[in-house]
Design an enzyme around this catalytic site. Structure first.
Site, PDB file in Angstrom:
ATOM      1  N   ASN A   9      22.503  55.160 -68.647  1.00 19.92           N
ATOM      2  CA  ASN A   9      21.869  55.063 -67.323  1.00 19.92           C
ATOM      3  C   ASN A   9      21.168  56.398 -67.082  1.00 19.92           C
ATOM      4  O   ASN A   9      21.811  57.392 -66.773  1.00 19.92           O
ATOM      5  CB  ASN A   9      22.955  54.795 -66.273  1.00 19.92           C
ATOM      6  CG  ASN A   9      22.409  54.833 -64.855  1.00 19.92           C
ATOM      7  OD1 ASN A   9      21.202  54.856 -64.646  1.00 19.92           O
ATOM      8  ND2 ASN A   9      23.317  54.823 -63.879  1.00 19.92           N
ATOM      9  N   TRP A  10      19.840  56.367 -67.256  1.00 20.05           N
ATOM     10  CA  TRP A  10      19.087  57.625 -67.187  1.00 20.05           C
ATOM     11  C   TRP A  10      18.894  58.105 -65.747  1.00 20.05           C
ATOM     12  O   TRP A  10      18.452  59.220 -65.522  1.00 20.05           O
ATOM     13  CB  TRP A  10      17.724  57.458 -67.860  1.00 20.05           C
ATOM     14  CG  TRP A  10      17.790  57.319 -69.358  1.00 20.05           C
ATOM     15  CD1 TRP A  10      18.916  57.269 -70.144  1.00 20.05           C
ATOM     16  CD2 TRP A  10      16.684  57.215 -70.259  1.00 20.05           C
ATOM     17  NE1 TRP A  10      18.571  57.139 -71.471  1.00 20.05           N
ATOM     18  CE2 TRP A  10      17.202  57.109 -71.570  1.00 20.05           C
ATOM     19  CE3 TRP A  10      15.294  57.202 -70.100  1.00 20.05           C
ATOM     20  CZ2 TRP A  10      16.382  56.989 -72.697  1.00 20.05           C
ATOM     21  CZ3 TRP A  10      14.469  57.083 -71.217  1.00 20.05           C
ATOM     22  CH2 TRP A  10      15.008  56.984 -72.509  1.00 20.05           C
ATOM     23  N   LYS A  11      19.176  57.238 -64.792  1.00 21.11           N
ATOM     24  CA  LYS A  11      18.996  57.570 -63.369  1.00 21.11           C
ATOM     25  C   LYS A  11      17.567  58.078 -63.123  1.00 21.11           C
ATOM     26  O   LYS A  11      16.647  57.661 -63.824  1.00 21.11           O
ATOM     27  CB  LYS A  11      20.079  58.554 -62.921  1.00 21.11           C
ATOM     28  CG  LYS A  11      21.488  58.019 -63.254  1.00 21.11           C
ATOM     29  CD  LYS A  11      22.601  58.750 -62.587  1.00 21.11           C
ATOM     30  CE  LYS A  11      23.938  58.147 -63.019  1.00 21.11           C
ATOM     31  NZ  LYS A  11      25.089  58.747 -62.353  1.00 21.11           N
ATOM     32  N   HIS A  94      25.307  49.733 -58.521  1.00 17.85           N
ATOM     33  CA  HIS A  94      25.753  51.077 -58.894  1.00 17.85           C
ATOM     34  C   HIS A  94      26.173  51.824 -57.627  1.00 17.85           C
ATOM     35  O   HIS A  94      25.556  51.669 -56.561  1.00 17.85           O
ATOM     36  CB  HIS A  94      24.619  51.824 -59.610  1.00 17.85           C
ATOM     37  CG  HIS A  94      25.091  53.117 -60.202  1.00 17.85           C
ATOM     38  ND1 HIS A  94      25.258  54.245 -59.432  1.00 17.85           N
ATOM     39  CD2 HIS A  94      25.490  53.436 -61.454  1.00 17.85           C
ATOM     40  CE1 HIS A  94      25.730  55.222 -60.211  1.00 17.85           C
ATOM     41  NE2 HIS A  94      25.875  54.754 -61.437  1.00 17.85           N
ATOM     42  N   GLU A  96      25.731  54.732 -56.596  1.00 15.96           N
ATOM     43  CA  GLU A  96      24.686  55.538 -55.932  1.00 15.96           C
ATOM     44  C   GLU A  96      23.779  54.644 -55.087  1.00 15.96           C
ATOM     45  O   GLU A  96      23.307  55.053 -54.024  1.00 15.96           O
ATOM     46  CB  GLU A  96      23.893  56.335 -56.983  1.00 15.96           C
ATOM     47  CG  GLU A  96      24.740  57.483 -57.527  1.00 15.96           C
ATOM     48  CD  GLU A  96      24.441  57.888 -58.956  1.00 15.96           C
ATOM     49  OE1 GLU A  96      23.397  57.506 -59.504  1.00 15.96           O
ATOM     50  OE2 GLU A  96      25.291  58.599 -59.539  1.00 15.96           O
ATOM     51  N   GLU A 166      33.442  51.770 -62.514  1.00 12.64           N
ATOM     52  CA  GLU A 166      33.037  53.164 -62.369  1.00 12.64           C
ATOM     53  C   GLU A 166      33.721  53.766 -61.145  1.00 12.64           C
ATOM     54  O   GLU A 166      33.233  53.603 -60.018  1.00 12.64           O
ATOM     55  CB  GLU A 166      31.526  53.257 -62.188  1.00 12.64           C
ATOM     56  CG  GLU A 166      30.751  52.737 -63.375  1.00 12.64           C
ATOM     57  CD  GLU A 166      29.391  53.409 -63.472  1.00 12.64           C
ATOM     58  OE1 GLU A 166      29.146  54.081 -64.477  1.00 12.64           O
ATOM     59  OE2 GLU A 166      28.594  53.289 -62.536  1.00 12.64           O
ATOM     60  N   GLY A 172      29.552  61.685 -62.469  1.00 16.00           N
ATOM     61  CA  GLY A 172      28.797  62.933 -62.393  1.00 16.00           C
ATOM     62  C   GLY A 172      29.630  64.128 -61.951  1.00 16.00           C
ATOM     63  O   GLY A 172      29.086  65.176 -61.625  1.00 16.00           O
ATOM     64  N   SER A 211      31.658  60.144 -66.099  1.00 11.07           N
ATOM     65  CA  SER A 211      31.863  61.340 -66.919  1.00 11.07           C
ATOM     66  C   SER A 211      32.387  61.020 -68.322  1.00 11.07           C
ATOM     67  O   SER A 211      33.179  61.787 -68.875  1.00 11.07           O
ATOM     68  CB  SER A 211      32.777  62.341 -66.205  1.00 11.07           C
ATOM     69  OG  SER A 211      32.177  62.754 -64.981  1.00 11.07           O
ATOM     70  N   GLY A 232      26.088  58.057 -67.897  1.00 11.43           N
ATOM     71  CA  GLY A 232      25.034  58.711 -67.130  1.00 11.43           C
ATOM     72  C   GLY A 232      24.583  59.983 -67.823  1.00 11.43           C
ATOM     73  O   GLY A 232      23.788  59.954 -68.775  1.00 11.43           O
ATOM     74  N   GLY A 233      25.102  61.121 -67.354  1.00 10.36           N
ATOM     75  CA  GLY A 233      24.660  62.432 -67.843  1.00 10.36           C
ATOM     76  C   GLY A 233      24.572  62.546 -69.358  1.00 10.36           C
ATOM     77  O   GLY A 233      23.566  63.037 -69.893  1.00 10.36           O
TER      78      GLY A 233
HETATM   79  P1  PGA Z   1      28.093  59.936 -65.429  1.00 11.28           P
HETATM   80  O1  PGA Z   1      27.433  58.671 -64.692  1.00 11.28           O
HETATM   81  O2  PGA Z   1      28.358  59.518 -66.847  1.00 11.28           O
HETATM   82  O3  PGA Z   1      27.047  61.023 -65.323  1.00 11.28           O
HETATM   83  O4  PGA Z   1      29.341  60.262 -64.694  1.00 11.28           O
HETATM   84  C1  PGA Z   1      27.867  57.364 -64.943  1.00 11.28           C
HETATM   85  C2  PGA Z   1      27.077  56.402 -64.090  1.00 11.28           C
HETATM   86  O5  PGA Z   1      26.780  56.731 -62.934  1.00 11.28           O
HETATM   87  O6  PGA Z   1      26.723  55.294 -64.541  1.00 11.28           O
END
Ligand code: PGA
Length: 248
Positions: A9-11, A94, A96, A166, A172, A211, A232-233
């Site tokens: 997930n590149w956000k 998600h 966010e 999640e 994050g 994470s 994500g990251g």
């Molecule tokens: P993260 O994000 O790996 O940076 O914690 C995961 C996500 O939000 O899908």
């Protein structure tokens, strides 16, 4: 035996140039096709990245999808639009989106249905905040998030869907759920689905997100109800994303 899946997930990161080089780096290092792999890229990068992934087994996804089919919904992107760029997956719900942009359980359910109407596999994200966990609300929160979709789409719709657990407190933050904490909730989710349909419960891929990194992925993926990850990251670097993929 369920096939595993790792989704990046590149956000809201990168430029067209960095998206191209990241996608190329991932494709170059894919190796054996032992598990499913996908990247959810920003909408505007879909046209270019969809050309790059052609001929590889790296699948493409979007980070959200509109809850309506078409019309006067400024700023939204429909499932029909996504399907023109060979999007196999779309994230829905998600955390966010839920916390910053007001996506509700009901709108997430509508997004889930819109994706499926265009043969896009929704990746339904569920999970509790730290406060909810501390108040022993984890399972109640997840029940409500799942029920909203089950009530609208029906349990049969989960035969063409993915669930991502999640925990919001792990996204994050660098704080990963322990293997056992994650397994407990994954098992709970699978049992919840099984109470309605055992065949679907045995088949559905349930991913862990929050994470996940090359050094903790192996332990998480070894748990019996964890079928891969939503990353994500660590998906913004081809080498670390591929290391996670290879930990399956
Ligand atoms: P993260 O994000 O790996 O940076 O914690 C995961 C996500 O939000 O899908």
């Amino acid at each position: 035996m369920r096939r595993s899946l790792v989704v990046g997930n590149w956000k809201m990161n990168g430029t067209l140039a960095s998206a191209e080089s990241l996608a190329k780096g991932i494709i170059a290092g894919l190796g054996e096709n032992n598990a499913d792999i996908a990247i959810c890229v920003p909408y505007v990068h879909l046209p270019r990245v969809s050309e790059l992934v052609k001929g590889s087994f790296l699948a493409l996804g979007a980070q959200n999808v509109a809850d309506k089919a078409s019309g006067a919904y400024t700023g939204e992107i429909s499932a029909a639009m996504l399907s023109e760029f060979e999007c196999k997956y779309a994230l829905v719900g998600h955390s966010e989106r839920r916390s910053y942009y007001g996506d509700t359980d009901e709108s997430v359910a509508a997004r889930f249905c819109q994706a499926q109407e265009h043969n896009i596999i929704p990746v339904l994200c569920v999970g509790e905040t730290l406060e909810q966990r501390e108040q022993d609300q984890t399972f109640a929160v997840i029940n409500a998030q799942l029920d909203a979709v089950i009530n609208l789409a029906g349990i049969a719709a989960f035969s063409a869907a993915v669930i991502a657990y999640e925990p919001v407190w792990a996204i994050g933050t660098g704080k990963t759920a322990t293997d056992e904490q994650a397994q407990e909730v994954h098992h709970y989710i699978r049992q919840y689905v099984a109470a309605k349909d055992q065949v679907i419960a045995d088949k559905i891929q349930i991913l862990y997100g929050g994470s996940a990194k090359p050094d903790n992925a192996k332990g998480l993926f070894a748990m019996p109800d964890i079928d891969g990850g939503l990353i994500g990251g660590a998906s913004l670097d081809a080498e670390s994303f591929l290391k996670i993929y290879q930990s399956i």
